[in-house]
Design a protein around this motif. Structure first.
Motif, PDB file in Angstrom:
ATOM      1  N   GLN A  45       0.135  -3.824   4.801  1.00  0.00           N
ATOM      2  CA  GLN A  45      -0.988  -4.530   4.183  1.00  0.00           C
ATOM      3  C   GLN A  45      -2.042  -3.546   3.682  1.00  0.00           C
ATOM      4  OE1 GLN A  45      -1.633  -7.415   7.271  1.00  0.00           O
ATOM      5  NE2 GLN A  45      -1.198  -9.127   5.898  1.00  0.00           N
ATOM      6  N   ARG A  46      -2.149  -2.411   4.353  1.00  0.00           N
ATOM      7  CA  ARG A  46      -3.092  -1.384   3.893  1.00  0.00           C
ATOM      8  C   ARG A  46      -2.641  -0.807   2.537  1.00  0.00           C
ATOM      9  NH1 ARG A  46      -5.494   3.936   7.090  1.00  0.00           N
ATOM     10  NH2 ARG A  46      -7.066   4.331   5.506  1.00  0.00           N
ATOM     11  N   VAL A  47      -1.331  -0.555   2.422  1.00  0.00           N
ATOM     12  CA  VAL A  47      -0.793  -0.065   1.144  1.00  0.00           C
ATOM     13  C   VAL A  47      -1.026  -1.112   0.048  1.00  0.00           C
ATOM     14  CG1 VAL A  47       1.326   0.509  -0.109  1.00  0.00           C
ATOM     15  CG2 VAL A  47       0.943   1.444   2.181  1.00  0.00           C
ATOM     16  N   TYR A  48      -0.724  -2.355   0.382  1.00  0.00           N
ATOM     17  CA  TYR A  48      -0.910  -3.441  -0.588  1.00  0.00           C
ATOM     18  C   TYR A  48      -2.390  -3.570  -0.972  1.00  0.00           C
ATOM     19  CZ  TYR A  48      -1.146  -8.186  -2.440  1.00  0.00           C
ATOM     20  OH  TYR A  48      -1.403  -9.275  -3.227  1.00  0.00           O
ATOM     21  N   GLY A  49      -3.258  -3.459   0.019  1.00  0.00           N
ATOM     22  CA  GLY A  49      -4.700  -3.532  -0.233  1.00  0.00           C
ATOM     23  C   GLY A  49      -5.164  -2.422  -1.164  1.00  0.00           C
TER      24      GLY A  49
END
Lengths: 246, 246
Positions: A45-49
Protein backbone atom coordinates in the motif's frame (compact mmCIF):
# COMPACT_ATOMS: atom_id res chain seq x y z
CA UNK A 1 8.47 -29.20 11.46
CA UNK A 2 5.70 -31.70 10.73
CA UNK A 3 5.73 -33.19 7.28
CA UNK A 4 1.96 -33.40 6.94
CA UNK A 5 0.41 -31.10 4.44
CA UNK A 6 -3.24 -31.34 5.39
CA UNK A 7 -5.62 -32.03 8.22
CA UNK A 8 -7.42 -35.31 7.52
CA UNK A 9 -11.17 -34.84 7.53
CA UNK A 10 -11.75 -38.44 8.64
CA UNK A 11 -9.99 -37.62 11.92
CA UNK A 12 -12.41 -34.82 12.71
CA UNK A 13 -15.14 -36.97 14.23
CA UNK A 14 -12.88 -38.77 16.69
CA UNK A 15 -11.25 -35.46 17.66
CA UNK A 16 -8.24 -37.16 19.31
CA UNK A 17 -5.49 -35.31 21.22
CA UNK A 18 -3.15 -36.05 18.26
CA UNK A 19 -5.56 -34.38 15.87
CA UNK A 20 -6.01 -31.44 18.25
CA UNK A 21 -2.23 -31.04 18.49
CA UNK A 22 -1.85 -31.08 14.72
CA UNK A 23 -4.71 -28.59 14.49
CA UNK A 24 -2.83 -26.20 16.78
CA UNK A 25 0.17 -26.33 14.42
CA UNK A 26 -2.07 -25.34 11.52
CA UNK A 27 -3.57 -22.58 13.66
CA UNK A 28 -0.16 -21.20 14.59
CA UNK A 29 0.82 -21.21 10.94
CA UNK A 30 -2.36 -19.33 10.00
CA UNK A 31 -1.60 -16.76 12.71
CA UNK A 32 1.93 -16.16 11.39
CA UNK A 33 0.57 -15.92 7.87
CA UNK A 34 -2.04 -13.35 8.91
CA UNK A 35 0.61 -11.18 10.53
CA UNK A 36 2.97 -11.46 7.57
CA UNK A 37 0.18 -10.75 5.10
CA UNK A 38 -0.74 -7.57 6.98
CA UNK A 39 2.87 -6.36 6.86
CA UNK A 40 3.20 -7.22 3.16
CA UNK A 41 -0.08 -5.45 2.42
CA UNK A 42 1.20 -2.40 4.28
CA UNK A 43 4.42 -2.33 2.22
CA UNK A 44 2.42 -2.73 -1.00
CA UNK A 45 0.00 0.00 0.00
CA UNK A 46 2.96 2.30 0.58
CA UNK A 47 4.20 1.65 -2.97
CA UNK A 48 0.69 2.21 -4.31
CA UNK A 49 0.37 5.39 -2.24
CA UNK A 50 3.67 6.74 -3.62
CA UNK A 51 2.50 5.97 -7.16
CA UNK A 52 -0.78 7.78 -6.55
CA UNK A 53 1.01 10.76 -5.06
CA UNK A 54 3.20 10.85 -8.19
CA UNK A 55 0.03 11.10 -10.30
CA UNK A 56 -1.24 14.04 -8.25
CA UNK A 57 2.19 15.71 -8.23
CA UNK A 58 2.61 15.52 -12.01
CA UNK A 59 -0.93 16.86 -12.44
CA UNK A 60 -0.08 19.85 -10.26
CA UNK A 61 3.21 20.44 -12.09
CA UNK A 62 1.54 20.41 -15.51
CA UNK A 63 -1.07 22.91 -14.28
CA UNK A 64 1.61 25.15 -12.81
CA UNK A 65 3.52 25.22 -16.11
CA UNK A 66 0.37 26.35 -17.94
CA UNK A 67 -0.25 28.98 -15.26
CA UNK A 68 2.82 30.98 -16.37
CA UNK A 69 0.77 32.44 -19.20
CA UNK A 70 -1.91 33.69 -16.81
CA UNK A 71 0.41 35.57 -14.47
CA UNK A 72 -0.03 38.94 -16.25
CA UNK A 73 3.61 39.80 -15.97
CA UNK A 74 4.09 43.56 -16.05
CA UNK A 75 6.92 42.99 -18.53
CA UNK A 76 5.86 40.42 -21.09
CA UNK A 77 8.45 41.04 -23.78
CA UNK A 78 10.06 37.83 -25.02
CA UNK A 79 7.62 35.75 -22.98
CA UNK A 80 6.06 34.06 -26.01
CA UNK A 81 9.07 31.78 -26.22
CA UNK A 82 8.87 30.89 -22.52
CA UNK A 83 5.11 30.36 -22.73
CA UNK A 84 5.26 28.04 -25.72
CA UNK A 85 8.17 26.07 -24.24
CA UNK A 86 6.37 25.64 -20.92
CA UNK A 87 3.23 24.57 -22.81
CA UNK A 88 5.23 21.90 -24.54
CA UNK A 89 6.73 20.74 -21.25
CA UNK A 90 3.25 20.69 -19.77
CA UNK A 91 2.16 18.31 -22.54
CA UNK A 92 5.14 16.07 -21.79
CA UNK A 93 4.17 16.02 -18.10
CA UNK A 94 0.56 15.23 -19.07
CA UNK A 95 1.68 12.23 -21.13
CA UNK A 96 3.80 11.07 -18.22
CA UNK A 97 0.81 11.53 -15.96
CA UNK A 98 -1.22 9.19 -18.19
CA UNK A 99 1.49 6.53 -17.75
CA UNK A 100 1.64 7.11 -14.00
CA UNK A 101 -2.14 6.86 -13.68
CA UNK A 102 -2.20 3.69 -15.74
CA UNK A 103 0.49 2.17 -13.50
CA UNK A 104 -1.41 3.22 -10.36
CA UNK A 105 -4.57 1.55 -11.67
CA UNK A 106 -2.65 -1.58 -12.59
CA UNK A 107 -1.08 -1.74 -9.11
CA UNK A 108 -4.52 -1.34 -7.54
CA UNK A 109 -6.06 -4.11 -9.67
CA UNK A 110 -3.26 -6.66 -9.82
CA UNK A 111 -1.23 -6.06 -6.64
CA UNK A 112 -3.45 -4.55 -3.95
CA UNK A 113 -6.75 -6.23 -4.84
CA UNK A 114 -5.51 -9.87 -4.81
CA UNK A 115 -3.80 -9.52 -1.44
CA UNK A 116 -6.78 -7.71 0.09
CA UNK A 117 -9.05 -10.45 -1.23
CA UNK A 118 -6.76 -13.07 0.28
CA UNK A 119 -6.98 -11.30 3.62
CA UNK A 120 -10.70 -10.59 3.49
CA UNK A 121 -11.73 -13.97 2.10
CA UNK A 122 -9.24 -16.68 3.06
CA UNK A 123 -7.79 -15.35 6.29
CA UNK A 124 -11.08 -13.96 7.59
CA UNK A 125 -12.85 -17.22 6.73
CA UNK A 126 -10.35 -19.22 8.77
CA UNK A 127 -10.75 -16.87 11.70
CA UNK A 128 -14.58 -16.99 11.52
CA UNK A 129 -14.63 -20.80 11.27
CA UNK A 130 -12.23 -20.99 14.22
CA UNK A 131 -14.74 -19.02 16.32
CA UNK A 132 -17.66 -21.20 15.19
CA UNK A 133 -15.66 -24.37 15.91
CA UNK A 134 -14.85 -23.00 19.38
CA UNK A 135 -18.51 -22.29 20.11
CA UNK A 136 -19.61 -25.73 18.88
CA UNK A 137 -16.91 -27.40 21.01
CA UNK A 138 -18.02 -25.53 24.13
CA UNK A 139 -21.63 -26.45 23.45
CA UNK A 140 -20.67 -30.09 23.06
CA UNK A 141 -18.65 -30.01 26.33
CA UNK A 142 -21.61 -28.46 28.17
CA UNK A 143 -24.08 -31.09 26.98
CA UNK A 144 -21.60 -33.88 27.79
CA UNK A 145 -21.21 -32.54 31.34
CA UNK A 146 -24.97 -32.35 31.68
CA UNK A 147 -25.29 -35.98 30.56
CA UNK A 148 -22.65 -37.22 33.00
CA UNK A 149 -24.35 -35.46 35.93
CA UNK A 150 -27.68 -37.27 35.30
CA UNK A 151 -28.88 -39.45 38.26
CA UNK A 152 -28.90 -43.14 37.39
CA UNK A 153 -32.51 -43.76 38.54
CA UNK A 154 -34.96 -45.45 36.23
CA UNK A 155 -37.79 -42.89 36.36
CA UNK A 156 -35.47 -40.45 34.50
CA UNK A 157 -35.31 -42.50 31.30
CA UNK A 158 -37.28 -39.93 29.36
CA UNK A 159 -35.16 -37.00 30.48
CA UNK A 160 -31.98 -39.07 29.89
CA UNK A 161 -33.02 -39.76 26.31
CA UNK A 162 -33.60 -36.06 25.79
CA UNK A 163 -30.12 -35.12 27.06
CA UNK A 164 -28.56 -37.93 24.98
CA UNK A 165 -30.26 -36.45 21.94
CA UNK A 166 -28.85 -33.04 22.87
CA UNK A 167 -25.36 -34.54 23.12
CA UNK A 168 -25.75 -36.20 19.73
CA UNK A 169 -26.90 -32.93 18.19
CA UNK A 170 -23.99 -31.00 19.70
CA UNK A 171 -21.54 -33.61 18.44
CA UNK A 172 -22.99 -33.43 14.93
CA UNK A 173 -22.72 -29.66 15.02
CA UNK A 174 -19.16 -29.74 16.30
CA UNK A 175 -18.22 -32.34 13.70
CA UNK A 176 -19.67 -30.26 10.92
CA UNK A 177 -17.92 -27.09 12.06
CA UNK A 178 -14.62 -28.94 12.45
CA UNK A 179 -14.94 -30.27 8.91
CA UNK A 180 -15.46 -26.75 7.59
CA UNK A 181 -12.60 -25.41 9.72
CA UNK A 182 -10.19 -28.16 8.61
CA UNK A 183 -11.11 -27.56 4.99
CA UNK A 184 -10.46 -23.83 5.33
CA UNK A 185 -7.09 -24.44 7.05
CA UNK A 186 -6.07 -26.92 4.34
CA UNK A 187 -7.16 -24.51 1.62
CA UNK A 188 -5.16 -21.71 3.27
CA UNK A 189 -1.98 -23.77 3.11
CA UNK A 190 -2.58 -24.25 -0.53
CA UNK A 191 -3.72 -20.70 -1.29
CA UNK A 192 -0.85 -19.00 0.52
CA UNK A 193 1.71 -19.70 -2.21
CA UNK A 194 -0.45 -18.04 -4.84
CA UNK A 195 -1.43 -15.26 -2.45
CA UNK A 196 2.23 -14.32 -1.93
CA UNK A 197 3.25 -14.47 -5.58
CA UNK A 198 0.24 -13.14 -7.44
CA UNK A 199 0.55 -9.48 -6.23
CA UNK A 200 4.26 -9.39 -7.09
CA UNK A 201 3.47 -10.73 -10.54
CA UNK A 202 1.04 -7.84 -10.95
CA UNK A 203 3.57 -5.34 -9.63
CA UNK A 204 6.37 -6.50 -11.94
CA UNK A 205 4.16 -6.68 -15.01
CA UNK A 206 2.88 -3.18 -14.27
CA UNK A 207 6.44 -1.86 -14.10
CA UNK A 208 7.49 -3.59 -17.33
CA UNK A 209 4.48 -2.15 -19.13
CA UNK A 210 5.26 1.30 -17.68
CA UNK A 211 8.89 1.23 -18.86
CA UNK A 212 7.97 -0.13 -22.26
CA UNK A 213 5.38 2.56 -22.93
CA UNK A 214 7.59 5.27 -21.44
CA UNK A 215 10.58 4.30 -23.56
CA UNK A 216 8.39 4.27 -26.69
CA UNK A 217 6.81 7.61 -25.83
CA UNK A 218 10.07 9.41 -25.16
CA UNK A 219 12.36 7.63 -27.60
CA UNK A 220 13.39 10.05 -30.35
CA UNK A 221 10.37 12.30 -30.45
CA UNK A 222 11.61 14.80 -27.88
CA UNK A 223 15.21 14.96 -29.09
CA UNK A 224 14.94 18.05 -31.27
CA UNK A 225 12.77 19.91 -28.75
CA UNK A 226 15.15 19.22 -25.87
CA UNK A 227 18.19 20.12 -27.97
CA UNK A 228 16.70 23.48 -28.88
CA UNK A 229 15.70 24.26 -25.26
CA UNK A 230 19.12 23.16 -24.12
CA UNK A 231 20.80 25.42 -26.70
CA UNK A 232 18.66 28.31 -25.55
CA UNK A 233 19.55 27.74 -21.90
CA UNK A 234 23.24 27.40 -22.77
CA UNK A 235 23.20 30.56 -24.91
CA UNK A 236 21.57 32.60 -22.16
CA UNK A 237 24.01 31.21 -19.64
CA UNK A 238 26.99 32.27 -21.74
CA UNK A 239 25.52 35.73 -22.38
CA UNK A 240 25.12 36.16 -18.64
CA UNK A 241 28.70 35.14 -17.97
CA UNK A 242 30.11 37.55 -20.53
CA UNK A 243 27.49 40.14 -19.64
CA UNK A 244 26.85 40.80 -23.33
CA UNK A 245 23.15 41.45 -22.88
CA UNK A 246 23.17 43.63 -19.80
CA UNK B 1 2.68 46.58 -21.67
CA UNK B 2 5.85 48.67 -22.09
CA UNK B 3 8.14 47.59 -24.89
CA UNK B 4 11.36 48.43 -23.04
CA UNK B 5 13.48 45.50 -22.06
CA UNK B 6 15.87 47.14 -19.64
CA UNK B 7 16.28 50.00 -17.21
CA UNK B 8 18.88 52.43 -18.61
CA UNK B 9 21.71 52.95 -16.16
CA UNK B 10 22.34 56.46 -17.50
CA UNK B 11 18.88 57.47 -16.24
CA UNK B 12 19.70 56.44 -12.69
CA UNK B 13 21.47 59.66 -11.67
CA UNK B 14 18.70 61.99 -12.77
CA UNK B 15 16.09 59.73 -11.11
CA UNK B 16 13.18 61.34 -13.00
CA UNK B 17 9.49 60.50 -12.37
CA UNK B 18 9.50 58.65 -15.74
CA UNK B 19 12.40 56.50 -14.61
CA UNK B 20 10.72 55.87 -11.24
CA UNK B 21 7.51 54.86 -13.01
CA UNK B 22 9.40 52.45 -15.27
CA UNK B 23 11.20 51.10 -12.21
CA UNK B 24 7.86 50.32 -10.56
CA UNK B 25 6.88 48.24 -13.62
CA UNK B 26 10.08 46.21 -13.26
CA UNK B 27 9.40 45.84 -9.54
CA UNK B 28 5.85 44.60 -10.14
CA UNK B 29 7.18 42.10 -12.65
CA UNK B 30 9.78 40.86 -10.16
CA UNK B 31 7.04 40.46 -7.52
CA UNK B 32 4.87 38.37 -9.87
CA UNK B 33 7.90 36.31 -10.82
CA UNK B 34 8.78 35.65 -7.17
CA UNK B 35 5.26 34.45 -6.44
CA UNK B 36 5.15 32.25 -9.54
CA UNK B 37 8.60 30.82 -8.81
CA UNK B 38 7.52 29.85 -5.30
CA UNK B 39 4.46 28.03 -6.66
CA UNK B 40 6.50 26.28 -9.34
CA UNK B 41 9.10 25.25 -6.77
CA UNK B 42 6.33 23.86 -4.58
CA UNK B 43 4.95 21.77 -7.47
CA UNK B 44 8.45 20.51 -8.28
CA UNK B 45 9.17 19.67 -4.67
CA UNK B 46 5.96 17.65 -4.60
CA UNK B 47 7.15 15.61 -7.60
CA UNK B 48 10.54 15.17 -5.96
CA UNK B 49 8.89 14.17 -2.68
CA UNK B 50 6.77 11.55 -4.44
CA UNK B 51 9.87 10.17 -6.14
CA UNK B 52 11.69 9.97 -2.83
CA UNK B 53 8.73 8.27 -1.18
CA UNK B 54 8.76 5.74 -4.02
CA UNK B 55 12.41 4.97 -3.19
CA UNK B 56 11.55 4.36 0.47
CA UNK B 57 8.45 2.34 -0.41
CA UNK B 58 10.31 0.01 -2.79
CA UNK B 59 13.03 -0.44 -0.17
CA UNK B 60 10.43 -1.50 2.39
CA UNK B 61 8.72 -3.84 -0.08
CA UNK B 62 11.99 -5.57 -0.96
CA UNK B 63 12.78 -6.07 2.74
CA UNK B 64 9.30 -7.42 3.40
CA UNK B 65 9.65 -9.98 0.60
CA UNK B 66 12.90 -11.25 2.13
CA UNK B 67 11.26 -11.37 5.56
CA UNK B 68 9.01 -14.26 4.48
CA UNK B 69 11.89 -16.65 5.05
CA UNK B 70 12.35 -15.47 8.64
CA UNK B 71 8.75 -15.92 9.72
CA UNK B 72 9.30 -19.43 11.15
CA UNK B 73 6.07 -20.75 9.75
CA UNK B 74 4.87 -23.72 11.79
CA UNK B 75 4.18 -25.50 8.51
CA UNK B 76 7.06 -24.95 6.11
CA UNK B 77 6.42 -27.67 3.61
CA UNK B 78 6.62 -26.44 0.03
CA UNK B 79 7.85 -23.06 1.20
CA UNK B 80 11.21 -23.34 -0.59
CA UNK B 81 9.48 -22.48 -3.84
CA UNK B 82 7.74 -19.46 -2.30
CA UNK B 83 10.96 -18.31 -0.61
CA UNK B 84 13.09 -18.52 -3.73
CA UNK B 85 10.41 -16.79 -5.84
CA UNK B 86 10.03 -13.97 -3.32
CA UNK B 87 13.84 -13.63 -3.21
CA UNK B 88 13.86 -13.20 -6.94
CA UNK B 89 11.08 -10.62 -6.77
CA UNK B 90 13.01 -8.85 -4.03
CA UNK B 91 16.00 -8.56 -6.39
CA UNK B 92 13.75 -7.13 -9.09
CA UNK B 93 12.42 -4.55 -6.61
CA UNK B 94 16.01 -3.73 -5.57
CA UNK B 95 16.99 -3.05 -9.16
CA UNK B 96 13.94 -0.85 -9.56
CA UNK B 97 14.91 0.91 -6.36
CA UNK B 98 18.31 1.73 -7.87
CA UNK B 99 16.55 3.34 -10.85
CA UNK B 100 14.16 5.23 -8.57
CA UNK B 101 17.03 6.51 -6.43
CA UNK B 102 18.99 7.59 -9.47
CA UNK B 103 15.94 9.48 -10.76
CA UNK B 104 15.42 11.12 -7.36
CA UNK B 105 19.04 12.28 -7.31
CA UNK B 106 18.77 13.58 -10.85
CA UNK B 107 15.60 15.51 -9.99
CA UNK B 108 17.33 17.01 -6.95
CA UNK B 109 20.39 18.09 -8.95
CA UNK B 110 18.86 19.22 -12.23
CA UNK B 111 15.31 20.29 -11.32
CA UNK B 112 15.17 21.39 -7.66
CA UNK B 113 18.68 22.84 -7.32
CA UNK B 114 18.53 25.29 -10.30
CA UNK B 115 15.18 26.73 -9.26
CA UNK B 116 16.24 27.05 -5.61
CA UNK B 117 19.42 28.80 -6.75
CA UNK B 118 17.35 31.15 -8.89
CA UNK B 119 15.20 31.98 -5.88
CA UNK B 120 18.05 32.26 -3.38
CA UNK B 121 20.42 34.13 -5.67
CA UNK B 122 18.57 36.16 -8.26
CA UNK B 123 15.25 36.85 -6.55
CA UNK B 124 16.79 37.39 -3.11
CA UNK B 125 19.43 39.70 -4.61
CA UNK B 126 16.75 41.88 -6.20
CA UNK B 127 14.85 42.03 -2.93
CA UNK B 128 18.00 42.92 -0.92
CA UNK B 129 19.05 45.61 -3.41
CA UNK B 130 15.52 47.02 -3.33
CA UNK B 131 15.83 47.45 0.45
CA UNK B 132 19.29 49.06 0.15
CA UNK B 133 18.02 51.39 -2.58
CA UNK B 134 15.07 52.34 -0.35
CA UNK B 135 17.37 53.12 2.58
CA UNK B 136 19.71 55.21 0.41
CA UNK B 137 16.75 57.12 -1.07
CA UNK B 138 15.41 57.94 2.41
CA UNK B 139 18.84 59.07 3.54
CA UNK B 140 19.12 61.31 0.49
CA UNK B 141 15.66 62.80 1.11
CA UNK B 142 16.55 63.49 4.77
CA UNK B 143 19.80 65.31 3.90
CA UNK B 144 18.01 67.29 1.16
CA UNK B 145 15.34 68.41 3.66
CA UNK B 146 18.04 69.39 6.12
CA UNK B 147 19.78 71.48 3.47
CA UNK B 148 16.58 73.26 2.45
CA UNK B 149 15.81 74.18 6.08
CA UNK B 150 19.19 75.94 6.52
CA UNK B 151 18.89 79.69 7.44
CA UNK B 152 20.22 81.92 4.69
CA UNK B 153 22.51 84.00 6.99
CA UNK B 154 26.14 84.40 6.08
CA UNK B 155 27.70 83.22 9.39
CA UNK B 156 26.47 79.70 8.58
CA UNK B 157 28.66 79.20 5.53
CA UNK B 158 30.75 76.55 7.22
CA UNK B 159 27.77 74.55 8.41
CA UNK B 160 26.12 74.98 5.03
CA UNK B 161 29.16 73.53 3.28
CA UNK B 162 29.06 70.55 5.63
CA UNK B 163 25.41 69.82 4.89
CA UNK B 164 26.01 70.26 1.16
CA UNK B 165 28.75 67.65 1.43
CA UNK B 166 26.34 65.34 3.24
CA UNK B 167 23.81 65.78 0.44
CA UNK B 168 26.43 65.01 -2.19
CA UNK B 169 27.49 61.88 -0.29
CA UNK B 170 23.88 60.70 0.05
CA UNK B 171 23.29 61.28 -3.63
CA UNK B 172 26.40 59.29 -4.57
CA UNK B 173 25.28 56.47 -2.34
CA UNK B 174 21.77 56.48 -3.75
CA UNK B 175 23.12 56.61 -7.29
CA UNK B 176 25.39 53.64 -6.65
CA UNK B 177 22.63 51.56 -5.06
CA UNK B 178 20.23 52.41 -7.89
CA UNK B 179 22.83 51.29 -10.43
CA UNK B 180 23.16 47.95 -8.64
CA UNK B 181 19.40 47.63 -8.29
CA UNK B 182 18.76 48.41 -11.98
CA UNK B 183 21.43 45.92 -12.99
CA UNK B 184 19.87 43.19 -10.86
CA UNK B 185 16.38 43.94 -12.23
CA UNK B 186 17.70 43.85 -15.81
CA UNK B 187 19.54 40.61 -15.14
CA UNK B 188 16.39 39.09 -13.64
CA UNK B 189 14.43 39.79 -16.84
CA UNK B 190 17.11 37.99 -18.73
CA UNK B 191 17.60 35.14 -16.26
CA UNK B 192 13.93 34.33 -15.85
CA UNK B 193 13.64 32.56 -19.20
CA UNK B 194 16.44 30.16 -18.33
CA UNK B 195 15.21 29.84 -14.76
CA UNK B 196 11.81 28.61 -15.96
CA UNK B 197 13.13 26.18 -18.58
CA UNK B 198 16.24 24.72 -17.02
CA UNK B 199 14.47 22.70 -14.27
CA UNK B 200 12.01 21.21 -16.77
CA UNK B 201 14.90 20.23 -18.99
CA UNK B 202 16.38 18.39 -16.01
CA UNK B 203 13.05 16.77 -15.18
CA UNK B 204 12.43 15.54 -18.72
CA UNK B 205 15.96 14.25 -19.21
CA UNK B 206 15.74 12.41 -15.89
CA UNK B 207 12.51 10.71 -16.99
CA UNK B 208 13.93 9.74 -20.38
CA UNK B 209 16.98 8.23 -18.73
CA UNK B 210 14.74 6.39 -16.25
CA UNK B 211 12.58 4.87 -18.97
CA UNK B 212 15.56 3.95 -21.12
CA UNK B 213 17.35 2.13 -18.31
CA UNK B 214 14.13 0.54 -17.07
CA UNK B 215 13.20 -0.76 -20.50
CA UNK B 216 16.71 -2.19 -20.94
CA UNK B 217 16.69 -3.77 -17.49
CA UNK B 218 13.32 -5.44 -17.86
CA UNK B 219 13.31 -6.19 -21.58
CA UNK B 220 13.48 -9.96 -22.10
CA UNK B 221 15.40 -10.99 -19.03
CA UNK B 222 12.36 -11.53 -16.80
CA UNK B 223 10.17 -13.23 -19.39
CA UNK B 224 10.91 -16.84 -18.45
CA UNK B 225 10.74 -16.14 -14.72
CA UNK B 226 7.41 -14.36 -14.97
CA UNK B 227 5.99 -17.04 -17.25
CA UNK B 228 6.90 -19.77 -14.78
CA UNK B 229 5.46 -17.85 -11.81
CA UNK B 230 2.36 -17.10 -13.82
CA UNK B 231 1.96 -20.78 -14.74
CA UNK B 232 2.33 -21.71 -11.08
CA UNK B 233 -0.32 -19.20 -10.02
CA UNK B 234 -2.65 -20.35 -12.78
CA UNK B 235 -2.16 -24.02 -11.93
CA UNK B 236 -2.90 -23.44 -8.26
CA UNK B 237 -5.93 -21.39 -9.18
CA UNK B 238 -7.32 -24.20 -11.32
CA UNK B 239 -6.61 -26.83 -8.65
CA UNK B 240 -8.51 -24.72 -6.17
CA UNK B 241 -11.48 -24.40 -8.47
CA UNK B 242 -11.70 -28.13 -9.12
CA UNK B 243 -10.72 -28.91 -5.55
CA UNK B 244 -8.25 -31.54 -6.76
CA UNK B 245 -5.72 -30.85 -4.02
CA UNK B 246 -7.96 -30.51 -1.02
Amino acid sequence: MPTVDKLLLEEALQDSPQTRSLLSVFEEDAGTLTEYTNQLLQAMQRVYGAQNEMCLATQQLSKQLLAYEKQHFALGKGDEEVISTLHYFSKVVDELNVLHSELAKQLADTMILPIIQFREKDLTEVSTLKDLFGLASTEHDVSMAKYSRLPKRKENEKHKAEVAKEVANARRKQHLSSLQYYCALNALQYRKRVAMMEPMLGYTRGQINFFKKGAEMFSKRLDSFLTSVSDMVQRHGEDLTTGSSL
